[in-house]
Scaffold this motif. Structure first.
Motif, PDB file in Angstrom:
ATOM      1  N   SER A  75      -8.054  23.832  52.853  1.00  0.00           N
ATOM      2  CA  SER A  75      -8.385  25.092  52.168  1.00  0.00           C
ATOM      3  C   SER A  75      -8.780  24.879  51.026  1.00  0.00           C
ATOM      4  N   VAL A  76      -9.653  26.094  50.652  1.00  0.00           N
ATOM      5  CA  VAL A  76     -10.128  26.404  49.316  1.00  0.00           C
ATOM      6  C   VAL A  76      -8.939  27.168  48.574  1.00  0.00           C
ATOM      7  N   VAL A  77      -8.106  27.350  49.247  1.00  0.00           N
ATOM      8  CA  VAL A  77      -7.011  28.314  48.367  1.00  0.00           C
ATOM      9  C   VAL A  77      -5.705  27.538  48.577  1.00  0.00           C
ATOM     10  N   ASP A  78      -4.844  27.336  47.613  1.00  0.00           N
ATOM     11  CA  ASP A  78      -3.415  26.924  47.904  1.00  0.00           C
ATOM     12  C   ASP A  78      -2.698  28.190  47.259  1.00  0.00           C
ATOM     13  N   ALA A  79      -2.223  29.123  48.205  1.00  0.00           N
ATOM     14  CA  ALA A  79      -1.527  30.159  47.924  1.00  0.00           C
ATOM     15  C   ALA A  79      -0.010  30.076  47.643  1.00  0.00           C
ATOM     16  N   HIS A  80       0.486  28.715  47.731  1.00  0.00           N
ATOM     17  CA  HIS A  80       1.667  28.372  47.318  1.00  0.00           C
ATOM     18  C   HIS A  80       1.978  27.315  46.738  1.00  0.00           C
ATOM     19  N   PHE A  81       2.043  27.195  45.698  1.00  0.00           N
ATOM     20  CA  PHE A  81       2.080  25.914  44.685  1.00  0.00           C
ATOM     21  C   PHE A  81       3.100  26.088  43.709  1.00  0.00           C
ATOM     22  N   HIS A  82       3.846  25.053  43.466  1.00  0.00           N
ATOM     23  CA  HIS A  82       4.759  25.161  42.194  1.00  0.00           C
ATOM     24  C   HIS A  82       4.484  24.092  41.117  1.00  0.00           C
ATOM     25  N   PRO A  83       3.615  24.404  39.977  1.00  0.00           N
ATOM     26  CA  PRO A  83       3.556  23.674  38.716  1.00  0.00           C
ATOM     27  C   PRO A  83       4.550  22.939  37.985  1.00  0.00           C
ATOM     28  N   ARG A  84       5.659  23.269  38.317  1.00  0.00           N
ATOM     29  CA  ARG A  84       6.673  22.794  37.815  1.00  0.00           C
ATOM     30  C   ARG A  84       8.069  22.463  38.763  1.00  0.00           C
ATOM     31  N   PRO A  85       8.655  21.617  38.447  1.00  0.00           N
ATOM     32  CA  PRO A  85       9.927  21.361  39.449  1.00  0.00           C
ATOM     33  C   PRO A  85      11.120  21.819  39.143  1.00  0.00           C
ATOM     34  N   TYR A 110       0.136  30.063  40.778  1.00  0.00           N
ATOM     35  CA  TYR A 110       1.044  29.091  40.338  1.00  0.00           C
ATOM     36  C   TYR A 110       2.354  29.858  40.581  1.00  0.00           C
ATOM     37  N   PHE A 111       3.268  29.307  41.181  1.00  0.00           N
ATOM     38  CA  PHE A 111       4.695  29.829  41.566  1.00  0.00           C
ATOM     39  C   PHE A 111       5.649  29.185  40.601  1.00  0.00           C
ATOM     40  N   GLY A 112       6.260  30.093  39.821  1.00  0.00           N
ATOM     41  CA  GLY A 112       7.256  29.041  39.109  1.00  0.00           C
ATOM     42  C   GLY A 112       8.539  28.867  39.991  1.00  0.00           C
ATOM     43  N   ILE A 299       1.634  29.799  55.637  1.00  0.00           N
ATOM     44  CA  ILE A 299       1.813  28.589  56.700  1.00  0.00           C
ATOM     45  C   ILE A 299       1.792  27.544  55.852  1.00  0.00           C
ATOM     46  N   SER A 300       2.351  27.522  54.499  1.00  0.00           N
ATOM     47  CA  SER A 300       2.661  26.446  53.421  1.00  0.00           C
ATOM     48  C   SER A 300       3.921  25.633  54.018  1.00  0.00           C
ATOM     49  N   TRP A 301       3.908  24.321  53.622  1.00  0.00           N
ATOM     50  CA  TRP A 301       5.139  23.395  53.720  1.00  0.00           C
ATOM     51  C   TRP A 301       5.031  22.748  55.100  1.00  0.00           C
ATOM     52  N   ASP A 302       5.299  21.538  54.723  1.00  0.00           N
ATOM     53  CA  ASP A 302       4.947  20.656  56.081  1.00  0.00           C
ATOM     54  C   ASP A 302       5.818  20.480  57.005  1.00  0.00           C
ATOM     55  N   VAL A 303       7.104  21.352  56.841  1.00  0.00           N
ATOM     56  CA  VAL A 303       8.086  21.496  57.685  1.00  0.00           C
ATOM     57  C   VAL A 303       7.545  22.339  59.209  1.00  0.00           C
ATOM     58  N   LEU A 304       6.334  23.099  58.897  1.00  0.00           N
ATOM     59  CA  LEU A 304       5.774  23.699  60.171  1.00  0.00           C
ATOM     60  C   LEU A 304       5.087  22.739  60.978  1.00  0.00           C
ATOM     61  N   TYR A 305       4.353  21.780  60.348  1.00  0.00           N
ATOM     62  CA  TYR A 305       3.767  20.862  60.993  1.00  0.00           C
ATOM     63  C   TYR A 305       4.628  19.719  61.667  1.00  0.00           C
ATOM     64  N   ASN A 306       5.650  19.345  60.923  1.00  0.00           N
ATOM     65  CA  ASN A 306       6.706  18.245  61.255  1.00  0.00           C
ATOM     66  C   ASN A 306       7.439  18.863  62.543  1.00  0.00           C
ATOM     67  N   PRO A 328      -2.774  30.220  53.501  1.00  0.00           N
ATOM     68  CA  PRO A 328      -2.701  28.723  53.521  1.00  0.00           C
ATOM     69  C   PRO A 328      -1.852  28.431  52.243  1.00  0.00           C
ATOM     70  N   GLY A 329      -1.354  27.311  52.137  1.00  0.00           N
ATOM     71  CA  GLY A 329      -0.626  26.910  50.785  1.00  0.00           C
ATOM     72  C   GLY A 329       0.058  25.617  51.138  1.00  0.00           C
TER      73      GLY A 329
END
Length: 390
Positions: A75-85, A110-112, A299-306, A328-329
């Motif tokens: 995707s050109v969009v990452d609508a679900h991303f956490h720049p910090r742990p 940028y999701f905290g 539809i973020s997170w690899d839990v869907l694919y796995n 997407p994310g």
């Protein structure tokens, strides 16, 4: 489980058993390409896209059409991303921007981490630190806001998100939004990922929302609605022993706030729910999308694919049928301890469904049209190139 839900389960399972041999054959075909790529993960995602952020400012007819055979399916969009742990050091901003440049991503939320681990614990990941409190906090959001100003990047559009909200105790949320307005005027245009019910965090003293606390959301949900701010909610659909155990929470809040732009993260899945029959899962999603026009699914997170890649056709048909309701994310968490190629790998895995979508769904989901429309951004997805011959 009430009678209507039992009926829905029976209706969803019936076509699955009838069509099982055919679905198995189709799923083998659909999974073959992603499975084959596992030998060289993220190969396509690691290739930097030649499309710039500025190119998406052009009307679709003035952009070069998107060649799906030659350009990335990510995707050109990452609508679900956490720049910090959850705790510990993050990947430095300059390195983070370099990771985006090496992929197709030009727009990112940028999701905290709304539930920050106790700073004195030294923990980076909550599942490694059972018993250590993970408490709602403004810390991540404020750091994200400072870094976006300090490290501008002309080839990346960053959307800042407020993730401090304690949905179990919403009493002071509006006052804290006012603090954000004062410190970062006009900078935060999304909210979430917020946890309604996250089973994985219960061991870190996470307090789920209740029907009563959802009633108390009204003041801050009114602020989000007035400002056209979407909210991404993590709300587990259920668990393997009871796949729809927590669905009533989501149904209740959607009934209560139908005019808010709500994004349901991960389509309700989690590591605690990986065995729900795909037809049942999709039928629940369809019912809710049909009933609530402002609901979208993430539809973020690899839990869907796995969990469900072997049932590819069921989900691809669903995405093609609801092309304007999906975001997407990656759900990547940028801990500094991670290998630097990990982001591209996770972006690849979460984007593998894109390549099987039809052109309309691909354009709206992978090329960002849904995101631009949801945010009222002055950007446009390119048209997909028409296929030429055989």
């Amino acid at each position: 489980m009430n009678a209507p839900r039992i009926t829905r389960v029976a209706q969803a399972l019936s076509p699955l058993f009838v069509a099982l041999p055919t679905l198995a054959l189709l799923s083998a075909c659909a999974a073959s390409a992603p499975e084959a790529e596992s030998a060289a993960p993220a190969e396509k995602a690691m290739v930097a896209s030649t499309r710039t952020l500025a190119s998406f400012k052009l009307p679709p007819e003035e952009q070069a059409c998107y060649d799906r055979e030659k350009e990335p399916y990510t995707s050109v969009v990452d609508a679900h991303f956490h720049p910090r742990p959850f705790g510990g050091a993050a990947i430095p901003p300059e390195e983070l921007f370099g990771l985006f440049d090496k992929t197709s991503v030009r727009f990112v939320n940028y999701f905290g981490i709304g539930q920050v681990l106790d700073l004195k614990s030294g923990c980076t990941y909550y599942l490694d630190c059972q018993g250590v409190p993970a408490s709602p906090s403004i810390k991540n959001d404020f750091v994200n806001g400072m870094e976006v100003v300090a490290y501008p990047h002309d080839n990346l559009h960053i959307t800042l998100s407020m993730t401090f909200m304690d949905l179990a105790h919403p009493e002071n949320i509006v006052q804290i939004i006012e603090l954000y307005d004062k410190e970062y005027p006009g900078m935060f245009s999304w909210s979430g990922e917020l946890n309604v019910m996250k089973q994985a965090l219960v061991g870190n003293l996470h307090e789920p929302a209740t029907f009563e606390s959802i009633d108390g959301w009204a003041p801050f949900m009114a602020v989000l609605r007035e400002r056209n701010i979407p909210v991404t909610l993590h709300s587990d659909l259920g668990k393997d022993e009871d796949p729809t155990k927590y669905l009533p929470l989501m149904e209740y809040l959607l009934d209560k706030y139908p005019d808010n732009k709500i994004v349901w993260a991960h389509m309700g899945l989690s590591k605690e729910l990986t065995t729900i029959p795909p037809n049942l899962h999709v039928s629940i999603m369809k019912d809710l999308l049909d009933k609530y026009p402002n609901l979208m699914l993430d539809i973020s997170w690899d839990v869907l694919y796995n969990a469900y890649h072997q049932w590819g056709p069921i989900f691809i048909d669903f995405f093609n049928a609801y092309p304007t309701r999906i975001l997407p994310g990656s759900d990547f968490v940028a801990a500094n301890t991670k290998a630097r190629d990990q982001y591209a790998k996770e972006l690849d895995v979460t984007g593998r469904a894109h390549k099987f979508m039809d052109d309309k769904a691909f354009r709206h989901i992978a090329l960002g049209e849904n995101y631009f429309r949801l945010m009222n951004l002055d950007y446009h997805a390119p048209q997909v190139c028409k296929k030429t011959g055989n």
